[in-house]
Structures are given as structure tokens and as C-alpha cells.
Design a protein around this motif. Structure first.
Motif, PDB file in Angstrom:
ATOM      1  N   TYR A  89       4.453  -7.307   0.966  1.00 60.17           N
ATOM      2  CA  TYR A  89       4.891  -7.279   2.375  1.00 60.17           C
ATOM      3  C   TYR A  89       3.994  -8.180   3.230  1.00 60.17           C
TER       4      TYR A  89
ATOM      5  N   THR B  50       1.682   3.405   3.446  1.00 58.11           N
ATOM      6  CA  THR B  50       2.948   3.326   4.182  1.00 58.11           C
ATOM      7  C   THR B  50       4.058   3.672   3.191  1.00 58.11           C
ATOM      8  N   THR B  51       5.211   3.128   3.390  1.00 55.54           N
ATOM      9  CA  THR B  51       6.336   3.495   2.517  1.00 55.54           C
ATOM     10  C   THR B  51       6.539   2.507   1.372  1.00 55.54           C
ATOM     11  N   HIS B  52       5.565   1.636   1.123  1.00 57.16           N
ATOM     12  CA  HIS B  52       5.746   0.657   0.043  1.00 57.16           C
ATOM     13  C   HIS B  52       5.754   1.348  -1.318  1.00 57.16           C
ATOM     14  N   PRO B  53       6.592   0.884  -2.231  1.00 54.25           N
ATOM     15  CA  PRO B  53       6.558   1.437  -3.592  1.00 54.25           C
ATOM     16  C   PRO B  53       5.183   1.193  -4.224  1.00 54.25           C
ATOM     17  N   TRP B  54       4.656   2.168  -4.947  1.00 57.08           N
ATOM     18  CA  TRP B  54       3.311   2.040  -5.510  1.00 57.08           C
ATOM     19  C   TRP B  54       3.218   2.914  -6.754  1.00 57.08           C
TER      20      TRP B  54
ATOM     21  N   THR C 254       0.836  -1.202   0.000  1.00 57.42           N
ATOM     22  CA  THR C 254       0.000   0.000   0.000  1.00 57.42           C
ATOM     23  C   THR C 254       0.865   1.244   0.000  1.00 57.42           C
ATOM     24  N   ASN C 255       0.369   2.309  -0.623  1.00 57.88           N
ATOM     25  CA  ASN C 255       1.094   3.582  -0.565  1.00 57.88           C
ATOM     26  C   ASN C 255       0.662   4.398   0.655  1.00 57.88           C
TER      27      ASN C 255
ATOM     28  N   ASN D  70       5.802  -2.734   7.396  1.00 53.86           N
ATOM     29  CA  ASN D  70       6.591  -1.760   6.650  1.00 53.86           C
ATOM     30  C   ASN D  70       7.867  -2.360   6.093  1.00 53.86           C
ATOM     31  N   THR D  71       8.305  -3.451   6.690  1.00 53.39           N
ATOM     32  CA  THR D  71       9.653  -3.929   6.357  1.00 53.39           C
ATOM     33  C   THR D  71       9.725  -5.397   5.935  1.00 53.39           C
TER      34      THR D  71
END
Lengths: 166, 139
Positions: free
Chosen positions: A115, A96-100, A93-94, A128-129
């Protein structure tokens, strides 16, 4: 041709008209929401190796890919959100810090965009990680959906729920 | 008088049969090669197939958009088990672009979309295959 005497009508009639197909679009997981179109993996397909989750979420400021194993998510009657995501296997999801990029999330063997789900956090259920790779996707039945949110995080968009077999 | 009538009828009959023979011979000398499109279903389930012709074709939420779009194959069920997993279609002459829509029969929910494939430069023959992973190939 007749209508082209009037500029406004002419513009309208030049737009490509749609003809109804006997094959209807799949129902949305959350039926009262607006449509997010999804393309691959195709519903009911069999997947091996790398999986590209293809969709179009450009209309939503925030979006989430959710992948479920064995059991589909639950939508309570009269509710407009997922009430049980205990079978969540992974996602992105964008919010959080995931690429999107609004078009594709890749589940890969080495560099993956998927993730791990966080069952202890119903508000932000994706880590997140901790990354999911194809190696951890065991044989079985999976479901996936794209959900879309407004800038104030209201859940406004939904795709159909697609199923695939690993 | 009666004999002349019989002769006249016989004469007409002979002329008609000669014309028929002539036409048959002409057809045999210039056989027409029919268009041929074969759909192969290697998917996980039986699929429904609907085919449209036109240009700039696209499937969008239950509608087929484009220019001069015309349904050339109404919905037909294709098995996923050989030898019944193929469908032979004869597209009309002059068709250069086709949109093949694949669906699944969900009973009371109706025919539900799975995927589609556009054949853009159709030249009169080819095979479109729906693979188990949902991808399509045209050869």
C-alpha cells in the motif's frame, strides 16, 4: 552418552548444537530490538517483475513491512524508532486492514499486498486503500525492513535493513 | 665386502622402483573419480562462501545447526566477474548434505550473511549458482 544417565541432561544434550560460522548475521536496523528474520529479496540483489517479501514475524502481535526508495530511513542515535520515513515508498501492516500472514507480502502487477505511504500521518503511515503495483516501482535503489509491535503497540522487534536494486 | 654392499644397495633400489611402477600402473587402471562441486557467482557483488557438511543443516543467526556439522570449506572470496566467478570444491567422500553460506565482506563490520543454500541429496557432482536476484539453483 555419559550424561544420558540423567534424564534432564540427556534432553539438553540431544538438542542440535550450533557451531559458529565466520559469516555473521546482518545487524538489525534498530539494534536494541529483538530479531525478526527476513529472507527475500536477498540483500544487495537485483529484482525484476513480481517481488515476494519473505520473513517470519510470527512472534509479534503486530508487524509492518516498510519499503523505502533511494534513501534509507533514519534512526536517531540513542532512539529506538525510525525518526524519518520521508522516503517511504510503500508497505503493509496488520495494524490496519491489510492482509498479513506473518510470512509473505507480494508486490504484484495486478493483485498486490503493498500500500501507498501516507506522509501526512506519522502514526499510521500506510494508506488503507491505495495499493502499489509493480508498474509504479521505477528503476532505482530500494530498502525494506520488517518492524514488530507488542499488543500495546510498543515497537519491540526489528529486522535488518535490506537493499535491492530495481 | 664393499662390492657386496653395493650389490645389496642396488638390489633394494631396483625393488623399490619396481614397486613404484606397479603402484602407478594400478592407479592408472582404476582412476578415482573425485567429488566435484562448482559454485558460480552471478550475484551483483563478490561473495564470500563457506561450506558445511552434516545432516539437517541450517544457518541460524551466525550458527550452523544440525547433526555432525563440520566445516569443509573455510571462507573464500568469489568474484562476480567471469572467468573468476567460479569456485571448485572437492567435498570429502561420503558427504551427502551440504550447507553453502553466502556472505559479503563489509570491512570493519566483518563478514555479513546474504543467503544460504542446502544441497540435500549430493551424489558427487553438481553446480550451485547464486543468481543476481539472490536465488540459488543446483544442477
Amino acid at each position: 552418552m555419559f550424561f544420558c544417565l540423567f534424564a534432564a541432561s540427556c534432553t539438553a544434550t540431544n538438542e542440535p548444537a550450533g557451531e559458529p560460522s565466520a559469516i555473521k548475521p546482518p545487524p538489525l536496523l534498530l539494534p536494541d530490538k529483538q530479531v525478526i528474520r527476513v529472507f527475500a529479496p536477498v540483500n544487495l540483489s537485483t529484482q525484476a517483475g513480481i517481488i515476494n517479501f519473505d520473513f517470519d514475524s510470527t512472534m509479534a502481535p503486530f508487524s509492518a513491512l516498510m519499503i523505502f526508495k533511494t534513501n534509507p530511513p533514519t534512526v536517531s542515535p540513542g532512539k529506538d524508532y525510525l525518526s524519518d520515513i520521508s522516503s517511504c515508498w510503500g508497505g503493509a501492516t496488520n495494524m490496519t486492514t491489510h492482509p498479513w500472514n506473518n510470512f509473505q507480502v507480494v508486490l504484484d502487477a495486478a493483485v498486490s499486498g503493498v500500500y501507498v505511504c501516507d506522509p501526512l500521518s506519522p502514526i499510521a503511515p500506510l494508506s488503507n486503500t491505495l495499493v502499489r503495483y509493480t508498474g509504479s516501482m521505477t528503476a532505482g535503489t530500494y530498502y525494506w525492513v520488517i518492524l514488530g509491535y507488542e499488543a500495546d503497540y510498543r515497537l519491540t522487534y526489528s529486522s535488518p535493513l535490506y537493499k535491492f536494486t530495481r | 665386502m664393499r662390492q657386496r654392499k653395493i650389490q645389496l644397495i642396488l638390489g633394494v633400489a631396483i625393488l623399490l622402483s619396481m614397486r613404484f611402477l606397479c603402484t602407478s600402473a594400478d592407479s592408472a587402471n582404476t582412476p578415482k573419480v573425485p567429488n566435484a562441486l562448482t559454485i558460480v557467482n552471478n550475484f551483483t557483488t563478490p561473495v564470500l562462501v563457506e561450506i558445511w557438511s552434516g545432516s539437517k543443516l541450517a544457518y541460524n543467526q551466525g550458527n550452523v545447526t544440525g547433526t555432525d556439522q563440520k566445516k569443509i570449506q573455510t571462507v573464500v572470496l568469489v568474484s562476480n566477474v567471469a572467468p573468476g566467478n567460479t569456485l571448485d570444491v572437492v567435498p570429502p567422500d561420503g558427504v551427502k548434505e551440504m550447507l553453502v553460506i553466502f556472505g559479503t565482506d563489509q570491512g570493519v563490520a566483518g563478514y555479513i550473511y546474504l543467503t544460504d543454500a542446502k544441497i540435500a541429496d549430493y551424489v558427487g557432482t553438481g553446480t550451485l549458482t547464486l543468481e543476481a536476484n539472490g536465488q540459488t539453483t543446483f544442477q
